[in-house]
Design a protein around this motif. Sequence first.
Motif, PDB file in Angstrom:
ATOM      1  N   ARG B 296       0.639  -1.184  -0.036  1.00 20.97           N
ATOM      2  CA  ARG B 296       0.098   0.031  -0.274  1.00 20.97           C
ATOM      3  C   ARG B 296       0.929   1.298  -0.171  1.00 20.97           C
ATOM      4  O   ARG B 296       0.266   2.349   0.219  1.00 20.97           O
ATOM      5  N   ARG B 297       2.127   1.057  -0.165  1.00 22.26           N
ATOM      6  CA  ARG B 297       2.937   2.077  -0.519  1.00 22.26           C
ATOM      7  C   ARG B 297       3.251   3.012   0.779  1.00 22.26           C
ATOM      8  O   ARG B 297       3.664   4.307   0.585  1.00 22.26           O
ATOM      9  N   ALA B 306      10.035  -0.193  -7.442  1.00 20.19           N
ATOM     10  CA  ALA B 306      11.278   0.797  -7.423  1.00 20.19           C
ATOM     11  C   ALA B 306      12.464  -0.140  -7.666  1.00 20.19           C
ATOM     12  O   ALA B 306      13.334   0.464  -8.135  1.00 20.19           O
ATOM     13  N   ASN B 307      12.566  -1.527  -7.443  1.00 22.30           N
ATOM     14  CA  ASN B 307      13.443  -2.340  -7.785  1.00 22.30           C
ATOM     15  C   ASN B 307      14.634  -1.560  -7.065  1.00 22.30           C
ATOM     16  O   ASN B 307      15.785  -1.418  -7.661  1.00 22.30           O
ATOM     17  N   PHE B 308      14.829  -1.298  -5.760  1.00 21.93           N
ATOM     18  CA  PHE B 308      15.875  -0.710  -5.435  1.00 21.93           C
ATOM     19  C   PHE B 308      16.980  -1.585  -5.215  1.00 21.93           C
ATOM     20  O   PHE B 308      18.011  -0.951  -4.751  1.00 21.93           O
ATOM     21  N   THR B 317       5.605  -3.468 -12.684  1.00 22.66           N
ATOM     22  CA  THR B 317       4.933  -2.141 -13.043  1.00 22.66           C
ATOM     23  C   THR B 317       3.743  -1.898 -11.875  1.00 22.66           C
ATOM     24  O   THR B 317       3.326  -3.077 -11.251  1.00 22.66           O
ATOM     25  N   HIS B 318       3.503  -0.897 -12.023  1.00 23.75           N
ATOM     26  CA  HIS B 318       2.260  -0.532 -10.816  1.00 23.75           C
ATOM     27  C   HIS B 318       1.318   0.170 -11.498  1.00 23.75           C
ATOM     28  O   HIS B 318       1.522   0.930 -12.258  1.00 23.75           O
ATOM     29  N   SER B 319       0.074  -0.593 -11.381  1.00 20.59           N
ATOM     30  CA  SER B 319      -0.966   0.080 -11.685  1.00 20.59           C
ATOM     31  C   SER B 319      -2.067   0.352 -10.671  1.00 20.59           C
ATOM     32  O   SER B 319      -1.837   0.392  -9.579  1.00 20.59           O
ATOM     33  N   ARG B 320      -3.343   0.673 -11.391  1.00 19.13           N
ATOM     34  CA  ARG B 320      -4.284   1.184 -10.298  1.00 19.13           C
ATOM     35  C   ARG B 320      -4.721   0.178  -9.246  1.00 19.13           C
ATOM     36  O   ARG B 320      -4.261  -0.867  -9.414  1.00 19.13           O
ATOM     37  N   HIS B 321      -5.059   0.734  -8.190  1.00 19.28           N
ATOM     38  CA  HIS B 321      -5.350  -0.263  -6.803  1.00 19.28           C
ATOM     39  C   HIS B 321      -4.230  -1.017  -6.434  1.00 19.28           C
ATOM     40  O   HIS B 321      -4.544  -2.010  -5.886  1.00 19.28           O
ATOM     41  N   ASN B 322      -3.146  -0.232  -6.567  1.00 21.00           N
ATOM     42  CA  ASN B 322      -2.010  -1.036  -6.141  1.00 21.00           C
ATOM     43  C   ASN B 322      -1.723  -2.520  -6.722  1.00 21.00           C
ATOM     44  O   ASN B 322      -1.502  -3.331  -5.795  1.00 21.00           O
ATOM     45  N   GLU B 339      -7.332  -5.992  -5.641  1.00 17.81           N
ATOM     46  CA  GLU B 339      -6.544  -4.667  -5.103  1.00 17.81           C
ATOM     47  C   GLU B 339      -5.176  -5.223  -4.191  1.00 17.81           C
ATOM     48  O   GLU B 339      -5.397  -6.360  -3.687  1.00 17.81           O
ATOM     49  N   ASN B 340      -4.125  -4.425  -4.144  1.00 16.33           N
ATOM     50  CA  ASN B 340      -3.082  -4.678  -3.234  1.00 16.33           C
ATOM     51  C   ASN B 340      -2.454  -5.942  -3.509  1.00 16.33           C
ATOM     52  O   ASN B 340      -2.118  -6.938  -2.750  1.00 16.33           O
TER      53      ASN B 340
END
Lengths: 355, 702
Positions: B296-297, B306-308, B317-322, B339-340
Amino acid sequence: MPGADKEADLTERIEAFLADLKRGGCGTGPIRGSGETARETTALLRKVTAQARWSSAGDLMEIIRKEGRRMTAAQPSETTVGNMVLRVLKIIREEYARSRGSSEETDQQESLHKLLTSGGLSEENFRQHFVHLKANVIEAINELLTELDGTTDNIAMQALEHIHSNEVIMTVGRSRTVEAFLKDAARKRKFHVIVAECAPFCQGHEMATNLSKTGIETTVIADAAIFAVMSRVNKVIIGTQTVLANGGLRAVNGTHTVALAARHHSTPLIVCAPMFKLSPQFPNEEDTFHKFVSPHEVLPFTEGEILSKVNVHCPVFDYVPPELITLFISNIGGNAPSYIYRLMSELYHPEDHDL
Amino acid sequence: MSSRGGKQKKGNVTSEQEEEEQPLQAVLVADSFNRRFFPISKDQPRALLPLGNVAMIDYTLEFLTSTGVQETFVFCCWMSNKIKDHLLKSKWCRPTSPNVVHIITSDLYRSLGDVLRDVDAKNLVRNDFILVYGDVVSNIDVSQALQEHRHRRKVDKNISVMTMVFKESSPGHKSRCEEDDVIVAMDSKSKRVLHYQKTQGLKKLQFPMNIFQHGSDEFEVRHDLLDCHISICSPQVAELFTDNFDYQTRSDFVRGILVNEEILGNQIHLYVTQDGYGARVSNLQMYDSVSSDMVRRWVYPLTPEANFTDQQGQGCTHSRHNVYRGAEVSLGQGSQMEENVLIGRDTSIGANCRISNSVIGNNCTIGDNVVLDRAYMWNNVHISSNVEIHQSVVCDGAVVKEAVRLNKQCVLAYNVVIGPNLSLPEGTVVSMHHPEEEEEDDDDEFLSDDQEVGHSKDKTRQKAFNPAEVGPEGKGYIWKASMDDTEDEELAQCLWGLVLNPDPESDSESEASEESQDHSRSVSPEIDDVNAFQLEVLGTLQRGLEENIVCDNLVLEINSLKYAYNITLKEVMQILTRVVLEYPFQQQGTQLTTLQYTGSLLPLLKTWSPVFKNYIKRPQDHLDCLSAVEELFLEQDTHQTAMVKVLMKMYQLEILEEEAILKWFSTGATNDKSRQLRKNQGLQKFIKWLEEAEDESSEEGE
């Protein structure tokens, strides 16, 4: 081995920059302005050009592309980085063409016929070695840096043409460019600025403080009051994060509201955007378009129980379609949104659009 | 390499500090020294367990690096090779990393204390350092805390030894680990910790009086803090651990410092932040909530996309509703990711699945009509069709066959096979290791993840899998046979934390506020020690009862406690009497009837009579003991009738002598109440009987 040392230093610089980009922006947008990001990217690319091992323009472009891909991947929402990489690639192409003696003009004016017959400039053409290419490219990048340094001033200089005495100007959030623009106008004219606070980060507050310090009559309003206040506004002047290829904007949340309200009241909407914000991206690329940050500002983490029952989102950007925009003011003058495609082809080479 | 320090510095940290030339160091403890994650951590150390498809230690290192740490010492113990391999492959060990990671392994670490003692022995830290565990997930910018810490140390020389970072979050927050719930009293201005207490399982909280009588006029008693397990320590911390070889954990240390504050003059401070996120994954409950917070960021910029860790192919990739999707994810027709949801690369999902609030690892296959809710699946998991999974963890390589249902809080450890056609009850833990291997290892009293793996191998006699438990084609042993087995219940609690009983927390909270309000009550300051002593005695007796410790040893222990808390002999006796008499209440609640009370007390008295005899020798001791008895029964006035029985028993056990009782009866009455007590019929009878007995004995003597 000094060469290896230099290279290590270079990679270290790049890694540090990437890490910074990744961590950049804990909500209120990037820590530094996009102007600074642009300058840093360009300076870094200059360093790459100077220090990496390459013998022909093709090699160099390959290296720049590789680094560019990593940089853009680090923070997809920061399009400035990608734009600068494209600009540098374009510079290399031009310098190469000049070294070969062919005119740059032929390269630029691509007719449909040419596109079909030539089969594109194959990479083979960049294999030739020129002694002065490196120096020329670095010189051209330096020019680009100078241009970047002057963008804000160039935009601010045009302020008097757009802001007249006793006007009511609305802006939203905080943009360094708009701030400079308004301050420049305030030296000669008296006008009133209404700043929408731009919740949840409320960058508008900072903007208003800065403006009122220079003696501009400033009012902060809540985002909900934008429509109500719009009828009194003569002009809306906003900044943006990115200018998209179709002439639309990716700007801070709340900009779309302002743009729609302005359209409803037929208030002109002016966007102050330096050229380095012009991106070949189109608004349909969903993955990279949005940026969601920690929902802390929307619903604080301290709230407790409710957090396990709800989903909280905190998007940062709005998309503003080009129809709502009256005019772009860039460092090279004012342009209508419909003209963006032309600027795009001047700035970037079509083959580079996807790194 | 640390010499290239200066480049990375963050603007605000570097202000006007002359020590700034020194690189910031951190100590990362990549071992939990407990077995919370047990059958899972048998195969993989906790620091490497994936959270959002990234090993937990990577979050910790990223956190440290982003706060500007330039040199990190990673201490590993359990499965140190795996951690080492992981780190050597990761970006932290690349030559360009701004954070130089040193890996130090030893099998001898048993606790945080051992690690810090080693830090001191090897003289690793030169300056203030950050101390974290390898399972801390955080994006807090500690530079502010660091600055405060340094400032404090500059102003009054080396008094502050530690600054603990806490995050504000109100009680009831799902990311609060109930095991780590603390109540902290602190000075509002200086942020100094005055009192620190874990509240887990406590119904009553006690604050030493002296914290309220301290110089400062403003202080806070806070229960809205989430321990991030991030502490900024001075080099002295390591030395203090060396000096006090009995410190095992950080809370030992904190308690030690606070108790000895007057003597050693060290202080501990607190840094409370509202921004940022910080939590330690200390059990599966926390694993669940930290994972969902991450998806949930809340931990932005440490988000999955972010692939840190900068690993190839880990991007998503990040799209709607996490909803996060890795590369090459295939999703069947009609499947919904509500979601999530985070899905790792190369995972394929069949048709008509419903997935919500879940994390799915790399290379998983999921069949058709699968329902996943709060499921955490690691890599290479195979799920067949018609499976339902709710709030469970499925580890690497596990296979779930057709039509299996995992109810809440199930754990399938590595390579387990379950099903088909089975429903696992709530809280089932299945592992390929047999629980009995575990029991045999139980003699390891240090409760470390550290285990003798070698010796479990020679027990190759494979026990047959029970098809009723894991299904006809299943492979694995259930770790929790039935609820009535207390030890297994404990295990489940350990894995998932204590979520099932949220009530005690609210109780203790109200208690806390109550306590904090009437702090003006005048109680002598040493009450603190006495109370602590009383608790310790209670604990000792309890343990003695449970483990059948010989009374001589109990005496020995109480004696050592007496010295530790500086208690007089008289007080020891009073407290001992009190503890014993209150013991039935303590164990079975205060609603006991008198009959039940005496029924459970009298055997206890018999068991512990040698302890009493050891302390009650002189005539004065007898009187003191009696007055303690009297005091207690004055408080518990509903049980006054039991008093006679108690006295009788004590007389019979020869704990008390008759002269003493008689003397107490005749002279002891000092106020109305005690006079009232003496009018009790039973007591009168008892005394009379005693008097007669005495007469008789004296006659006989003549």
